[in-house]
Design a protein around this motif. Sequence first.
Motif, mmCIF file in Angstrom:
data_model
loop_
_atom_site.group_PDB
_atom_site.id
_atom_site.type_symbol
_atom_site.label_atom_id
_atom_site.label_comp_id
_atom_site.label_asym_id
_atom_site.label_seq_id
_atom_site.Cartn_x
_atom_site.Cartn_y
_atom_site.Cartn_z
ATOM 1 N N UNK A 46 -0.207 -51.323 -42.734
ATOM 2 C CA UNK A 46 -0.317 -49.900 -42.416
ATOM 3 C C UNK A 46 -0.300 -49.669 -40.900
ATOM 4 N N UNK A 47 -0.911 -50.565 -40.154
ATOM 5 C CA UNK A 47 -0.862 -50.467 -38.688
ATOM 6 C C UNK A 47 0.567 -50.609 -38.188
ATOM 7 N N UNK A 48 1.309 -51.535 -38.801
ATOM 8 C CA UNK A 48 2.719 -51.717 -38.462
ATOM 9 C C UNK A 48 3.508 -50.447 -38.793
ATOM 10 N N UNK A 49 3.224 -49.851 -39.941
ATOM 11 C CA UNK A 49 3.900 -48.619 -40.343
ATOM 12 C C UNK A 49 3.615 -47.496 -39.359
ATOM 13 N N UNK A 50 2.368 -47.404 -38.891
ATOM 14 C CA UNK A 50 1.999 -46.364 -37.928
ATOM 15 C C UNK A 50 2.740 -46.554 -36.606
ATOM 16 N N UNK A 51 2.876 -47.803 -36.165
ATOM 17 C CA UNK A 51 3.617 -48.078 -34.931
ATOM 18 C C UNK A 51 5.065 -47.614 -35.042
ATOM 19 N N UNK A 52 5.681 -47.860 -36.194
ATOM 20 C CA UNK A 52 7.079 -47.471 -36.387
ATOM 21 C C UNK A 52 7.221 -45.960 -36.420
ATOM 22 N N UNK A 53 6.323 -45.287 -37.132
ATOM 23 C CA UNK A 53 6.367 -43.817 -37.195
ATOM 24 C C UNK A 53 6.190 -43.218 -35.799
ATOM 25 N N UNK A 54 5.226 -43.745 -35.044
ATOM 26 C CA UNK A 54 4.979 -43.246 -33.696
ATOM 27 C C UNK A 54 6.205 -43.448 -32.803
ATOM 28 N N UNK A 55 6.870 -44.585 -32.960
ATOM 29 C CA UNK A 55 8.071 -44.852 -32.166
ATOM 30 C C UNK A 55 9.198 -43.900 -32.548
ATOM 31 N N UNK B 49 8.538 -37.341 -40.244
ATOM 32 C CA UNK B 49 7.746 -38.393 -39.608
ATOM 33 C C UNK B 49 6.274 -37.999 -39.492
ATOM 34 N N UNK B 50 6.000 -36.732 -39.210
ATOM 35 C CA UNK B 50 4.608 -36.274 -39.151
ATOM 36 C C UNK B 50 3.946 -36.386 -40.518
ATOM 37 N N UNK B 51 4.712 -36.072 -41.569
ATOM 38 C CA UNK B 51 4.184 -36.211 -42.932
ATOM 39 C C UNK B 51 3.860 -37.666 -43.238
ATOM 40 N N UNK B 52 4.768 -38.559 -42.818
ATOM 41 C CA UNK B 52 4.529 -39.989 -43.025
ATOM 42 C C UNK B 52 3.306 -40.460 -42.253
ATOM 43 N N UNK B 53 3.138 -39.944 -41.056
ATOM 44 C CA UNK B 53 1.983 -40.335 -40.247
ATOM 45 C C UNK B 53 0.681 -39.955 -40.947
ATOM 46 N N UNK B 54 0.636 -38.774 -41.516
ATOM 47 C CA UNK B 54 -0.564 -38.324 -42.239
ATOM 48 C C UNK B 54 -0.815 -39.230 -43.445
ATOM 49 N N UNK B 55 0.256 -39.578 -44.174
ATOM 50 C CA UNK B 55 0.114 -40.450 -45.344
ATOM 51 C C UNK B 55 -0.425 -41.825 -44.947
ATOM 52 N N UNK B 56 0.090 -42.368 -43.847
ATOM 53 C CA UNK B 56 -0.360 -43.680 -43.388
ATOM 54 C C UNK B 56 -1.822 -43.618 -42.976
ATOM 55 N N UNK B 57 -2.206 -42.559 -42.253
ATOM 56 C CA UNK B 57 -3.600 -42.415 -41.816
ATOM 57 C C UNK B 57 -4.538 -42.321 -43.012
ATOM 58 N N UNK B 58 -4.149 -41.566 -44.024
ATOM 59 C CA UNK B 58 -4.989 -41.440 -45.216
ATOM 60 C C UNK B 58 -5.118 -42.777 -45.946
#
Length: 248
Positions: free
Chosen positions: A15-24, A211-220
């Motif tokens: 999930x941390x890896x996923x967050x890095x990709x979304x942020x990029x 991407x913002x939607x994905x970021x919220x999903x990853x955070x949850x």
Amino acid sequence: MEQAVSIALSRQMTLRRAMDIVANNIANANTTAYKAESPVFNEFLMPEAEAEDRGYGKAAALSFVLDTGTHRDLAEGNITHTGNPFDVAITGDGFFSVETANGVRYTRAGHFTVDNTNQLVTPMGDPVLSNAGAPITINPDDGAVEIARDGTISAGGNTIGRLGVVNVENPGAMKKTGDNYLETEQDAVPVENATVMQGFIESSNVKPVVEMTRMIEVMRAYTSTQKTINDMGDLQQSAIRQLGREPN
């Protein structure tokens, strides 16, 4: 209990890896010709024998989450008009070839300019290559530069050269090297009937809302996994306290 924590930790790492990709992706929403990426996760099933060796028991094989790579979305971004005669967008498949200090690299970012030696270069100052694999020299005294849809460059009615537009068998396997460049060990071949547009650039294909939607999903998901780990820790501490009490 221990195996549940280990599995949850493997999930958190991915999930941390996923967050890095979304942020990029979000950071490059306005980067010319940037291609959005997404993580690729697979199930790693630990064999029962190995699980038993590690003290996890033999009831069943353990299923972990494994980060196996990154998928690049090669969909074409919007073609945006700039009016700059040295901005060029590729419509369809293909990449521009660029000569760098580390060898030939490839890019779809056609935001070019002419340097003080009259060579057509990228914003990093690297020469853009022709279909013959040579730098392109443009003399400003020859007049207005025109780039035809097949990439042929001319000025004052004289042909200067043609932009090299190439492709590889598996574009998704090309590796990023920074500065919007890609590298590959695959053979690059000229794209037949390549089409380019002068005065346009290809925008990023990142969709910020998605991407913002994905970021919220990853955070949850990360928060939920952390709660599971905390609960397991509390349960373990409670069990230790109970077992540590002296019998009456």
